[in-house]
Design a protein around this motif. Structure first.
Motif, PDB file in Angstrom:
ATOM      1  N   PHE A  32      46.667  42.096  44.968  1.00 50.80           N
ATOM      2  CA  PHE A  32      46.535  42.590  43.604  1.00 50.80           C
ATOM      3  C   PHE A  32      45.423  43.624  43.530  1.00 50.80           C
ATOM      4  O   PHE A  32      44.293  43.355  43.946  1.00 50.80           O
ATOM      5  N   ASN A  33      45.734  44.808  43.012  1.00 52.77           N
ATOM      6  CA  ASN A  33      44.723  45.841  42.813  1.00 52.77           C
ATOM      7  C   ASN A  33      44.168  45.677  41.394  1.00 52.77           C
ATOM      8  O   ASN A  33      44.791  46.089  40.421  1.00 52.77           O
ATOM      9  N   ASN A  38      44.033  53.947  42.209  1.00 52.95           N
ATOM     10  CA  ASN A  38      44.852  53.582  43.364  1.00 52.95           C
ATOM     11  C   ASN A  38      43.962  53.133  44.517  1.00 52.95           C
ATOM     12  O   ASN A  38      42.819  53.579  44.635  1.00 52.95           O
ATOM     13  N   SER A  39      44.503  52.272  45.377  1.00 52.61           N
ATOM     14  CA  SER A  39      43.749  51.802  46.537  1.00 52.61           C
ATOM     15  C   SER A  39      44.692  51.681  47.729  1.00 52.61           C
ATOM     16  O   SER A  39      45.824  51.222  47.590  1.00 52.61           O
ATOM     17  N   THR A  54      49.763  52.281  49.523  1.00 53.35           N
ATOM     18  CA  THR A  54      48.921  52.557  48.367  1.00 53.35           C
ATOM     19  C   THR A  54      49.356  51.682  47.193  1.00 53.35           C
ATOM     20  O   THR A  54      50.539  51.657  46.847  1.00 53.35           O
ATOM     21  N   LEU A  55      48.400  50.977  46.604  1.00 51.44           N
ATOM     22  CA  LEU A  55      48.644  50.171  45.419  1.00 51.44           C
ATOM     23  C   LEU A  55      48.117  50.898  44.201  1.00 51.44           C
ATOM     24  O   LEU A  55      46.964  51.347  44.192  1.00 51.44           O
ATOM     25  N   VAL A  74      39.180  49.629  50.785  1.00 54.83           N
ATOM     26  CA  VAL A  74      37.832  50.072  50.457  1.00 54.83           C
ATOM     27  C   VAL A  74      37.434  49.449  49.124  1.00 54.83           C
ATOM     28  O   VAL A  74      38.223  49.416  48.184  1.00 54.83           O
ATOM     29  N   GLY A  75      36.225  48.930  49.026  1.00 48.90           N
ATOM     30  CA  GLY A  75      35.740  48.350  47.778  1.00 48.90           C
ATOM     31  C   GLY A  75      36.160  46.900  47.616  1.00 48.90           C
ATOM     32  O   GLY A  75      36.745  46.291  48.515  1.00 48.90           O
ATOM     33  N   THR A  76      35.871  46.358  46.447  1.00 46.78           N
ATOM     34  CA  THR A  76      36.132  44.939  46.191  1.00 46.78           C
ATOM     35  C   THR A  76      37.238  44.708  45.165  1.00 46.78           C
ATOM     36  O   THR A  76      37.481  43.576  44.756  1.00 46.78           O
TER      37      THR A  76
END
Length: 85
Positions: A32-33, A38-39, A54-55, A74-76
């Motif tokens: 889940f983004n 986008n991530s 890509t989400l 990348v990131g939380t």
């Protein structure tokens, strides 16, 4: 065709993908983004990149993988659970 059941069994505590993780050696992963952007999620076997996707912000997908393979983003903001039906 929707292959995912509406009801799933959670197999671990929710975690983020800020570091590479096998998600408790899970083989079916809910991704889940939770972020506003986008991530990109990366699937690896060891140091070898097997796939990326890509989400969109707010998107949920399900990834099938082998137990030892890892996921990372990348990131939380990208959150994961190992699940079963």
């Amino acid at each position: 065709e929707n292959i995912m059941a509406e009801t799933v069994r959670l197999l671990n505590l929710q975690a983020n993908l800020s570091a590479a993780t096998s998600v408790d050696n899970g083989t079916l992963i809910r991704v889940f983004n939770s972020g506003a952007a986008n991530s990109v999620v990366t699937l690896r076997s060891g140091s070898t990149v097997l796939a990326t996707t890509t989400l969109a912000a707010g998107e949920i997908i399900y990834i099938k993988k082998y137990a030892a393979e890892t996921l990372q983003s990348v990131g939380t903001e990208v959150l994961v659970n190992s699940i079963s039906h």
